[in-house]
Design a protein around this motif. Structure first.
Motif, PDB file in Angstrom:
ATOM      1  N   ARG A 214      -3.772   0.251  -5.014  1.00  0.00           N
ATOM      2  CA  ARG A 214      -3.860   0.637  -3.602  1.00  0.00           C
ATOM      3  C   ARG A 214      -5.249   0.330  -3.037  1.00  0.00           C
ATOM      4  N   ALA A 215      -6.287   0.582  -3.835  1.00  0.00           N
ATOM      5  CA  ALA A 215      -7.641   0.270  -3.371  1.00  0.00           C
ATOM      6  C   ALA A 215      -7.829  -1.235  -3.199  1.00  0.00           C
TER       7      ALA A 215
ATOM      8  N   ALA B 165      -5.742   4.499   5.714  1.00  0.00           N
ATOM      9  CA  ALA B 165      -6.501   4.571   4.466  1.00  0.00           C
ATOM     10  C   ALA B 165      -7.829   5.302   4.625  1.00  0.00           C
TER      11      ALA B 165
ATOM     12  N   ILE C 192     -10.610   4.192  -1.947  1.00  0.00           N
ATOM     13  CA  ILE C 192      -9.756   3.631  -0.902  1.00  0.00           C
ATOM     14  C   ILE C 192     -10.411   3.823   0.460  1.00  0.00           C
TER      15      ILE C 192
ATOM     16  N   TYR D  78       0.830  -1.203   0.000  1.00  0.00           N
ATOM     17  CA  TYR D  78       0.000   0.000   0.000  1.00  0.00           C
ATOM     18  C   TYR D  78       0.868   1.257   0.000  1.00  0.00           C
TER      19      TYR D  78
END
Length: 848
Positions: free
Chosen positions: A280-281, A302, A310, A271
């Motif tokens: 990243r999501a 996050a 996210i 991440y």
């Protein structure tokens, strides 16, 4: 024609996702296999170096070559091999013997498939190989071992080999997995994760760093299925840093199934190093599914990410971890005012188990928002809450809302359940201007099983002009009608001119009409429409009418390509039916017919060979009732009723038991319910045997006699046994999951699902469900298939574009949105949404 040319040009686009999308659109735009330019382009695309593009090219080729046929020929998902039938039987005959008898009836068809698999035409060979995989006959091993090293046939051959379930298939897989040709190697590697063999492990680990991304992705999937997860995890963590985004996404999908602190730590580290928003999501959602509390610092971080996807995924991930309610509420409450409708909706659902009033207040406020997306998300929340108040609020929303997006989300929420309170609002939607909404409403109404609607739906059917809606209505009518009164469905089959309606009517009659429906189905064996002809042939075979086999043989003539490919599919489906006779879904009439075949082929004299009955002594108390029944059936097989009746009556007089009494009555006067016959049926039901027929027969009798209480008792006895059989399969499926035999467990689960009503837009519903859960890879797969089936549905097109957007496939998302805008009305909600997404894509560098 202009649109066709544009898609042909896009096949050469640099972006593989755009190439894949263009290939899929050719299935919609081309006239069929007669278009030589399209077929040539697709054949070239089957050699595309990117796996997802070559797979789509194979899929589209199959669809065009089988344009008129309703069922897909390209479903080659691996299935487990022939199931063990040790200890399983039907009325004393082992299921393995019944399967052998059934295979003997289609032996000439299987032999033709083997010839086709060896042929020079790769399109014919692919379909034959797919069918051989469904049948899973061991004699196909030699042929598939040869075709698995053919670059054009490697994909389907590897899947078919895996379905054989034989230990011998490991050798051809190992050989193909070391082939220098990537198109051969990648498909063999995909299957090696199933085999706990040191040689398979050595080959997989040797390919972790292969320069071809398709090979690396397939290795990741195989490592995810490897039985020793501690050994495969280091290799997967190495692939987690792959330079190809789509390989990383595949690895994350695999790691989501690892309950490992080390996996969670590595994913959390990704991440912080990833720059792609989609990666990243996906990392955040993967952490939630891994379920390790050590991921909490990353998930908390996050929650403040500027990317709303996210943040939304982080909320969902935290709600899935076992955390103290006070801590969850403290972390999530600020997002109840988030500017993102998705993040706010997820926050409401995360708070709901701990503070229902706060969550409901948030949803109610969202319902009053001027933003259509907030109202749509609120409808999604109501569907997830599933409280009586929430369901009632959904019903009111359907009656009040005018925006298509909100209305569609509310309908989706109702689709996930079968609450009868939804009947009123849904019936109103049968008059909605949108045919898509009318069709969805009809499908849900059919699942509600509300008998009060049985008289209304035929009226709606008679005034409906859209074929898709009528086909949904006829399925709903069939679901609500009594099995003995399917006359309206019969009329639709015989008189409606839309093949979709006729096909659905035939499915209803084949599954609910029993033997009495077969006369209405038989004429369609001569139909020129491939889907209707195929449905008819399979329906008749499923009821034990093996006389249709010669009709299939005549269809296997390459001079008539569409019938030819349909026939190949039918052979595979019939073989699949014979393969899974051990499952509760196997038709009783088919099992009885196969039993008669087996007894006849086991040396029992035929009617012509023995002109007079042979006395059989079976009253010996030293043998069981089941053995006595088997001896009797073996003696009377092949005789006419008049010849068999004296023997049966003689044995009954000697104290044959309820089973023989029942059999004697059926020989004597079919359909007549004498006191002796009824008593025999009741004794069988009380004994709780595996026979469902006696209880159903009693229920039918009591219904005619207007004895409601007795009718209900009989029906309940049948369904209790049916549920017991299903529970046994559920237990078996759980055992397969615990043994990490996931492919077999998935197949068993699918068979369980098949025993329940399934709507025709399952892909759209599944895709949207996965989209709402942020499982974008799965969402894109299902929405892609839904978009293929219904390209004019702007909502599906837009949802597919959204899934692509969140997977980082910006060019593909842009292309789909442009198609929605180009083909839709300027004033439609779908067009407006697509335009807004195009603007976002332009801001993010996706073009526009």
């Amino acid at each position: 024609m202009e649109e066709l040319r544009r898609m042909l040009a896009l096949i050469n686009d640099q972006d593989p996702q755009v190439r894949r999308y263009a290939i899929s659109q050719l299935e919609l735009l081309a006239e069929g296999q007669e278009d030589d330019e399209v077929m040539e382009a697709l054949r070239a695309a089957t050699s595309d170096p990117v796996l997802l593009v070559s797979h789509q090219a194979n899929r589209t080729l199959a669809a065009l070559l089988n344009r008129s046929f309703g069922a897909p020929l390209f479903d080659v998902a691996p299935l487990p091999g022939p199931p063990s039938t040790k200890g399983t039987s039907f009325e004393g005959v082992p299921v393995a013997r019944l399967r052998e008898a059934g295979l003997a009836t289609i032996r000439p068809l299987v032999q033709r498939l083997m010839v086709f698999a060896r042929g020079h035409d790769p399109e014919v060979a692919k379909r034959a190989i797919i069918a051989l995989g469904k049948i899973a006959e061991p004699t196909a091993l030699e042929i598939l071992s040869q075709t698995v090293v053919n670059p054009q046939l490697a994909k389907v051959s590897a899947a078919a080999l895996a379905q054989l379930g034989l230990p011998e298939v490991l050798e051809p897989f190992l050989s193909a997995a070391t082939n220098p040709e990537p198109a051969i190697r990648q498909h063999a590697l995909l299957e090696l994760g199933r085999y706990a063999d040191s040689r398979a492990w050595d080959v997989l680990t040797a390919n972790v760093s292969h320069p071809n991304p398709s090979i690396r992705a397939n290795v990741a999937v195989a490592l995810g299925e490897w039985s020793d997860r501690a050994a495969s995890l280091p290799c997967l963590l190495k692939l987690l840093d792959d330079r190809e985004i789509w390989v990383v996404l595949e690895v994350l999908r695999v790691l989501a199934g690892f309950d490992s602190p080390r996996a969670a730590e590595a994913v959390a580290a990704r991440y912080r190093t990833a720059t792609d928003g989609h990666v990243r999501a996906t990392v955040i959602s993967t952490l939630g599914r891994i379920g390790q509390a050590t991921a909490m610092p990353t998930l908390e971080e996050a929650l403040a990410d500027p990317n709303d996807r996210i943040r939304a995924n982080a909320v969902e991930a935290i709600s899935g971890l076992k955390q103290q309610p006070d801590r969850v509420i403290a972390l999530i409450t600020p997002l109840l005012k988030d500017d993102s409708n998705r993040a706010r909706a997820n926050a409401a659902m995360a708070v709901f188990p701990h503070n229902g009033e706060l969550a409901v207040a948030t949803v109610e406020k969202m319902l009053t928002s001027e933003d259509v997306w907030f109202r749509a998300s609120a409808a999604y929340c109501l569907g997830r809450m599933k409280t009586p108040t929430a369901l009632a609020r959904l019903g009111r929303l359907i009656g009040e809302e005018r925006e298509a997006e909100v209305l569609t989300q509310a309908i989706r929420a109702l689709e996930s359940g079968t609450d009868s309170r939804a009947a009123g609002p849904l019936v109103k939607l049968l008059d909605h201007p949108s045919s898509n909404i009318r069709a969805r409403a009809a499908r849900i109404v059919g699942r509600l099983r509300d008998r009060e609607l049985a008289g209304l739906l035929p009226q709606k059917f008679l005034v409906e002009n859209d074929g898709t809606v009528r086909s949904a209505l006829i399925s709903a009518i069939g679901a609500l009608a009594e099995s003995r009164d399917l006359s309206f469905v019969v009329q639709a089959l015989e008189k409606d001119t839309d093949p979709r309606v006729q096909a659905n009517a035939m499915v209803v009659l084949a599954t609910r009409g029993g033997l009495s429906a077969l006369p209405s189905i038989r004429p369609f064996v001569s139909s020129t429409h491939n889907r209707l002809k195929a449905n008819a042939v399979m329906a008749l075979f499923s009821h034990g009418e093996f006389e249709v086999v010669p009709a299939i043989l005549t269809m296997l003539d390459a001079a008539f390509p569409r019938q030819f490919y349909s026939a190949i599919f039918v052979v595979g489906e019939i073989g699949r039916t014979l393969r899974y006779l051990h499952l509760p879904q196997a038709g009783v009439t088919l099992l009885h017919s196969l039993k008669a075949l087996y007894l006849s082929s086991s040396g029992v004299p035929s009617r012509e060979a023995v002109p007079r009955p042979i006395p059989v002594k079976v009253a010996d108390g030293s043998i069981s009732l089941e053995e006595r029944v088997e001896k009797l059936l073996g003696a009377v097989a092949g005789f006419t009723r008049d010849l068999a009746l004296p023997q049966v009556e003689a044995i009954v007089r000697e104290g044959g038991g309820p089973l023989l009494t029942m059999l004697a009555q059926r020989f004597k006067a079919q359909g007549e319910m004498t006191p002796e016959y009824r008593q025999a049926l009741e004794e069988i039901v009380r004994a709780e045997r595996d026979f469902l027929g006696p209880a159903i027969e009693l229920a039918t009798h009591y219904s005619k006699e207007r004895d409601g209480a007795a009718m209900l008792r009989s029906y309940l006895a049948a369904y209790e046994r049916r549920l017991a059989l299903l529970r046994e399969q559920v237990a078996t499926t759980r055992e397969l999951v615990e043994a990490n035999r996931r492919s077999e467990a998935l197949l068993s689960l699918k068979d369980l699902v098949k025993s329940m009503p399934i709507t025709t837009d399952a892909h759209a519903r599944l895709g949207r469900l996965y989209l709402s859960l942020r499982y974008y890879v799965k969402a894109a797969r299902h929405l892609f298939l839904a978009h293929l089936e219904n390209p004019s549905d702007q909502d599906i097109g837009y949802d597919y574009a959204v899934a692509c957007f969140h997977r980082g496939e910006l060019d593909l998302a842009r292309t789909i949105c442009q198609e929605v805008v180009r083909n839709g009305s300027e004033r439609s909600v779908g067009c407006q949404k697509a335009k807004r997404l195009l603007a976002v894509l332009k801001e993010q560098g996706g073009g526009g």
